[in-house]
Design a protein around this motif. Structure first.
Motif, short mmCIF file in Angstrom:
data_model
loop_
_atom_site.label_atom_id
_atom_site.label_comp_id
_atom_site.label_asym_id
_atom_site.label_seq_id
_atom_site.Cartn_x
_atom_site.Cartn_y
_atom_site.Cartn_z
N LEU A 1 2.02 6.37 -7.10
CA LEU A 1 0.94 7.13 -7.73
C LEU A 1 0.78 8.54 -7.17
N GLY A 2 1.47 8.83 -6.06
CA GLY A 2 1.33 10.14 -5.43
C GLY A 2 -0.08 10.34 -4.89
N THR A 3 -0.60 9.32 -4.22
CA THR A 3 -1.98 9.36 -3.72
C THR A 3 -2.03 8.97 -2.26
N SER A 4 -3.21 8.97 -1.70
CA SER A 4 -3.40 8.62 -0.29
C SER A 4 -3.31 7.11 -0.08
N LEU A 5 -3.16 6.74 1.18
CA LEU A 5 -3.14 5.32 1.53
C LEU A 5 -4.49 4.67 1.26
N VAL A 6 -5.57 5.41 1.47
CA VAL A 6 -6.92 4.88 1.19
C VAL A 6 -7.05 4.55 -0.29
N ALA A 7 -6.62 5.46 -1.15
CA ALA A 7 -6.70 5.23 -2.59
C ALA A 7 -5.77 4.09 -3.00
N ALA A 8 -4.59 4.03 -2.39
CA ALA A 8 -3.64 2.96 -2.70
C ALA A 8 -4.20 1.60 -2.30
N GLU A 9 -4.91 1.56 -1.18
CA GLU A 9 -5.53 0.29 -0.77
C GLU A 9 -6.62 -0.13 -1.75
N ALA A 10 -7.35 0.83 -2.28
CA ALA A 10 -8.36 0.52 -3.30
C ALA A 10 -7.70 -0.05 -4.55
N VAL A 11 -6.55 0.51 -4.91
CA VAL A 11 -5.79 0.01 -6.07
C VAL A 11 -5.35 -1.43 -5.80
N LEU A 12 -4.81 -1.67 -4.63
CA LEU A 12 -4.34 -3.02 -4.30
C LEU A 12 -5.50 -4.01 -4.29
N GLY A 13 -6.68 -3.56 -3.98
CA GLY A 13 -7.85 -4.43 -3.95
C GLY A 13 -8.48 -4.68 -5.31
N LEU A 14 -7.94 -4.08 -6.36
CA LEU A 14 -8.50 -4.31 -7.69
C LEU A 14 -8.44 -5.79 -8.05
N SER A 15 -9.51 -6.28 -8.66
CA SER A 15 -9.49 -7.65 -9.15
C SER A 15 -9.21 -7.62 -10.66
N PHE A 16 -8.81 -8.74 -11.18
CA PHE A 16 -8.44 -8.79 -12.59
C PHE A 16 -9.58 -8.44 -13.53
N ASP A 17 -10.82 -8.65 -13.11
CA ASP A 17 -11.93 -8.30 -14.00
C ASP A 17 -12.03 -6.80 -14.23
N ARG A 18 -11.40 -6.00 -13.38
CA ARG A 18 -11.40 -4.55 -13.54
C ARG A 18 -10.41 -4.09 -14.61
N LEU A 19 -9.64 -5.02 -15.16
CA LEU A 19 -8.67 -4.69 -16.19
C LEU A 19 -9.26 -4.69 -17.60
N THR A 20 -10.50 -5.14 -17.74
CA THR A 20 -11.10 -5.18 -19.07
C THR A 20 -11.34 -3.75 -19.58
N LYS A 21 -11.45 -3.64 -20.87
CA LYS A 21 -11.67 -2.32 -21.47
C LYS A 21 -12.96 -1.68 -20.97
N VAL A 22 -14.02 -2.47 -20.88
CA VAL A 22 -15.31 -1.93 -20.43
C VAL A 22 -15.20 -1.42 -19.00
N SER A 23 -14.56 -2.20 -18.15
CA SER A 23 -14.42 -1.79 -16.75
C SER A 23 -13.56 -0.54 -16.62
N ILE B 1 0.83 -1.20 0.00
CA ILE B 1 0.00 0.00 0.00
C ILE B 1 0.87 1.25 0.00
N GLU B 2 1.87 1.27 0.85
CA GLU B 2 2.75 2.44 0.91
C GLU B 2 3.49 2.64 -0.40
N SER B 3 3.93 1.55 -1.02
CA SER B 3 4.65 1.65 -2.30
C SER B 3 3.74 2.14 -3.42
N ILE B 4 2.51 1.66 -3.43
CA ILE B 4 1.55 2.12 -4.44
C ILE B 4 1.25 3.60 -4.24
N ALA B 5 1.03 4.01 -2.99
CA ALA B 5 0.74 5.42 -2.70
C ALA B 5 1.89 6.30 -3.18
N ALA B 6 3.11 5.86 -2.92
CA ALA B 6 4.28 6.64 -3.36
C ALA B 6 4.38 6.67 -4.88
#
Length: 102
Positions: free
Chosen positions: A48-70, A41-46
């Motif tokens: 992306l230059g974002t908050s820890l809350v946003a970084a945790e949301a990024v870490l929680g992404l599932s692979f289905d969110r990688l589709t073009k539609v998503s 989380i800390e590495s992602i926040a650094a």
């Protein structure tokens, strides 16, 4: 937390998600190189230059969110939040200063 505060936080999360999806290869390396969940989380926040809350949301992404539609849906949500917050910022404060009683 006010409604506007919630929208601001959600916009930050949406912005981080959009950026993360654009830089997914780089962020995968960041996560793989991390010692544990908190370090990721800390590495992602650094990265992306974002908050820890946003970084945790990024870490929680599932692979289905990688589709073009998503990815388009997340980008549309960010655009909508930006519009809502711009509209709210343009509205005069309802402080009663301009109120005239008869």
């Amino acid at each position: 937390m006010t409604e506007q505060d919630s929208r601001v936080e959600r916009r930050e999360i949406a912005r981080a998600l959009v950026t993360a999806l654009e830089r997914r290869h780089e962020l995968l390396d960041v996560v793989v190189d991390s010692e544990d969940y908190d370090a990721a989380i800390e590495s992602i926040a650094a990265a992306l230059g974002t908050s820890l809350v946003a970084a945790e949301a990024v870490l929680g992404l599932s692979f289905d969110r990688l589709t073009k539609v998503s990815r388009k849906r997340i980008a549309a949500e960010l655009e909508d939040l930006n519009s809502q917050l711009s509209f709210m910022a343009e509205q005069p404060a309802n402080s009663g200063q301009n109120l005239t009683l008869r």
